[in-house]
Scaffold this motif. Structure first.
Motif, PDB file in Angstrom:
ATOM      1  N   LYS A  11       0.837  -1.211   0.000  1.00 22.66           N
ATOM      2  CA  LYS A  11       0.000   0.000   0.000  1.00 22.66           C
ATOM      3  C   LYS A  11       0.867   1.255   0.000  1.00 22.66           C
ATOM      4  CE  LYS A  11      -3.789  -2.284   2.447  1.00 22.66           C
ATOM      5  NZ  LYS A  11      -4.584  -2.316   3.700  1.00 22.66           N
ATOM      6  N   HIS A  14       2.452   1.743  -3.413  1.00 20.96           N
ATOM      7  CA  HIS A  14       1.462   2.283  -4.353  1.00 20.96           C
ATOM      8  C   HIS A  14       1.426   3.815  -4.263  1.00 20.96           C
ATOM      9  CE1 HIS A  14      -2.819   1.694  -6.223  1.00 20.96           C
ATOM     10  NE2 HIS A  14      -2.026   2.464  -6.951  1.00 20.96           N
ATOM     11  N   ARG A  96      -2.124   7.602   0.645  1.00 24.60           N
ATOM     12  CA  ARG A  96      -3.498   7.520   0.153  1.00 24.60           C
ATOM     13  C   ARG A  96      -4.103   6.124   0.308  1.00 24.60           C
ATOM     14  NH1 ARG A  96      -3.467   9.669  -5.540  1.00 24.60           N
ATOM     15  NH2 ARG A  96      -3.353  11.669  -4.429  1.00 24.60           N
ATOM     16  N   HIS A  97      -3.305   5.088   0.144  1.00 22.24           N
ATOM     17  CA  HIS A  97      -3.825   3.713   0.148  1.00 22.24           C
ATOM     18  C   HIS A  97      -3.563   2.986   1.465  1.00 22.24           C
ATOM     19  CE1 HIS A  97      -4.177   4.366  -4.189  1.00 22.24           C
ATOM     20  NE2 HIS A  97      -2.907   4.743  -4.190  1.00 22.24           N
ATOM     21  N   THR A  98      -2.983   3.667   2.440  1.00 27.98           N
ATOM     22  CA  THR A  98      -2.576   2.996   3.679  1.00 27.98           C
ATOM     23  C   THR A  98      -3.651   2.976   4.755  1.00 27.98           C
ATOM     24  OG1 THR A  98      -1.649   5.049   4.594  1.00 27.98           O
ATOM     25  CG2 THR A  98      -0.175   3.661   3.267  1.00 27.98           C
TER      26      THR A  98
END
Length: 513
Positions: A11, A14, A96-98
């Motif tokens: 994540k 990314h 953002r994706h964590t």
């Protein structure tokens, strides 16, 4: 080293890809070897070297080692609102994706949104000392829950007088053995090293030499030009070079406003930011530059540090700065994260005295080019005079007017009769000769009548009868008293009366007599 070689959480990787990071910068690679192992670091690193990503990626890496309910919070302290906002935006992209929540906290804006962030729960707290201390004192921010601390641009924080505030916050944090700390500074002077020794746990020192930064990655040149021709040369440079975007730096806010106005009248789309602009307005203008809505920004040194613009092509020093470090910070807005950029300085007879110190600080001679006649463009509004008062928004005008009114009040309060504090508009009092009471050497002030001769603005404050009578005695060399049972009775209950109240009592006394 590439980021993909670090075997980061999927994540997190990314988010790094979204930010466009491929290879680690030197400061990042060295920092990760310590921070990923849980060690404290204090790092000397100039602006534009990727230090923000260095500590943000470290924070996300450490947080993702634990389950969400077991994560400790991270605190990032920055010297300015612009820098705090920039760090927050970069954190949003990388994380953002964590699922890690970030929030920014600084002054100049309302408390409501920031208080809601704290109530809802935030993992990474990014802010300026003043607002962070406010929330800590009010109990809305519990510093004891902080497990990771970052102090960014420590030297500037100390230069701005925040050292006492930093110490207060550090004392409220968990002990240095129960948190991980990272300190970043352009210089590792004695103040920075003292903080590191007192409040960090056996910190590792990381030093990136200044001459490996900025100077080699920025194409620099200067033009010697007269003060009266600087605008013509600036117009010619922008027309010839045609940069996609650029920041033009001036030494004063008045000059920033003037340059922006002249460029606009000559057909260049631009805005200016100075310290007098409200925070919201400044952020809007910076966003316009980042989103390519405006190509040119005119700024004072308020924007030279903490302002991150991706792919900024050019920096122009319309005025050569007096501070050598400011020169490095200014041109550091371009050629960021390993990219190239241009820096052009216009050196007039006033600024030329700053050149030697700058070249000594950067350890290089700035290449000189001589401007040919065809590089000078006509200023279409050369005869026009642009004053700053007409270019600040309504809010700033109100602030200026309020300051002027306050100054007038202070001036009037310093006048000769300042010992009579009165309420609201002060009527000037005309004193008639008092009547003499038989068999008494004391005179009665029942003949004192307030007459509205003229009005002056004075501070709002009540006055006691004793103060009023003492003033009359000093001014006229005679002793005055008030003979009135009602007055004596009220004096025992409340010794403070407004002028209106005293006047009405005196008038009633006269009628009854």
């Amino acid at each position: 080293m590439k980021f993909t070689e670090l075997n980061l959480n999927e994540k997190l990787q990314h988010g790094i890809d979204d930010a466009g990071f491929v290879k680690c910068m030197p400061v990042q690679e060295i920092t990760f070897t310590h921070t990923f192992m849980g060690k404290d670091v204090y790092v000397q690193s100039q602006t534009g070297t990727g230090k923000t990503a260095a500590f943000l990626i470290s924070i996300f890496y450490l947080m993702l080692q634990n389950e969400p309910n077991k994560r400790q919070k991270a605190l990032v302290i920055a010297p300015t609102r612009e820098l705090a906002d920039q760090i927050g935006r970069e954190a949003e992209v990388i994380g953002r994706h964590t699922g890690v929540k970030c929030g920014t906290f600084y002054g100049g804006v309302g408390y409501n949104r920031q208080e809601k962030l704290l109530r809802d729960g935030v993992d990474i707290i990014i802010g300026t000392p003043g607002r962070l201390i406010d929330f800590s004192k009010s109990g809305k921010l519990d510093l004891k829950k902080i497990g990771i601390l970052v102090i960014d641009e420590a030297d500037r924080l100390f230069d701005m007088g925040f050292l006492p505030d930093i110490r207060k916050m550090l004392k409220k944090l968990p002990s240095k053995s129960h948190r991980q700390s990272m300190l970043y500074s352009a210089t590792l002077d004695h103040r920075v090293k003292k903080i590191a020794s007192e409040y960090m746990n056996d910190a590792e020192e990381v030093e990136i030499e200044p001459d490996q930064i900025t100077v080699e990655s920025v194409s620099q040149k200067l033009y010697h030009v007269g003060r009266e021709e600087k605008m013509n040369l600036l117009l010619g440079i922008l027309k010839t070079e045609q940069p996609r975007n650029a920041i033009v730096f001036t030494n004063t806010k008045q000059k920033a406003v003037e340059v922006a106005k002249r460029l606009k009248h000559n057909g260049f789309n631009c805005q200016y930011i100075i310290g007098d602009l409200p925070q919201k307005k400044r952020l809007q203008i910076i966003d316009q530059l980042k989103s390519d809505k405006i190509p040119y920004l005119i700024a004072t040194d308020v924007a030279s540090r903490g302002l991150h613009i991706d792919d900024l092509e050019m920096v122009i020093n319309y005025d050569l700065p007096e501070n050598s470090e400011s020169y490095v910070h200014r041109i550091g807005r371009t050629a960021r994260v390993g990219k190239s950029g241009k820096a052009i300085s216009l050196v007039c007879e006033k600024c030329v005295y700053n050149l030697e110190a700058i070249e000594s600080y950067t350890k290089m001679k700035i290449p000189v080019e001589w401007a040919e006649d065809n590089l000078f463009e006509e200023d279409k509004v050369a005869s026009m005079n642009f004053s700053m008062s007409n270019n600040i928004d309504g809010r700033q005008k109100r602030k200026t007017n309020n300051k002027r009114k306050n100054n007038q009040r202070r001036t009037s309060s310093n006048s000769k009769d300042k010992h009579i504090p009165v309420q609201g508009k002060r009527p000037i009092i005309k004193v008639e000769r008092p009547k003499v009471v038989k068999d008494s050497k004391v005179k009665v002030c029942n003949a004192i009548k307030p007459i509205n001769v003229e009005k002056q603005s004075r501070p709002s404050r009540n006055v006691s009868i004793d103060e009023r009578l003492e003033y009359y005695s000093k001014k006229y060399g005679e002793k005055f008293i008030v003979i009135n049972d009602r007055v004596d009775m009220k004096k025992k209950k409340n010794r403070n009366f407004s002028i209106k109240g005293i006047s009405s009592i005196l008038k009633k006394r006269k009628k009854t007599s």
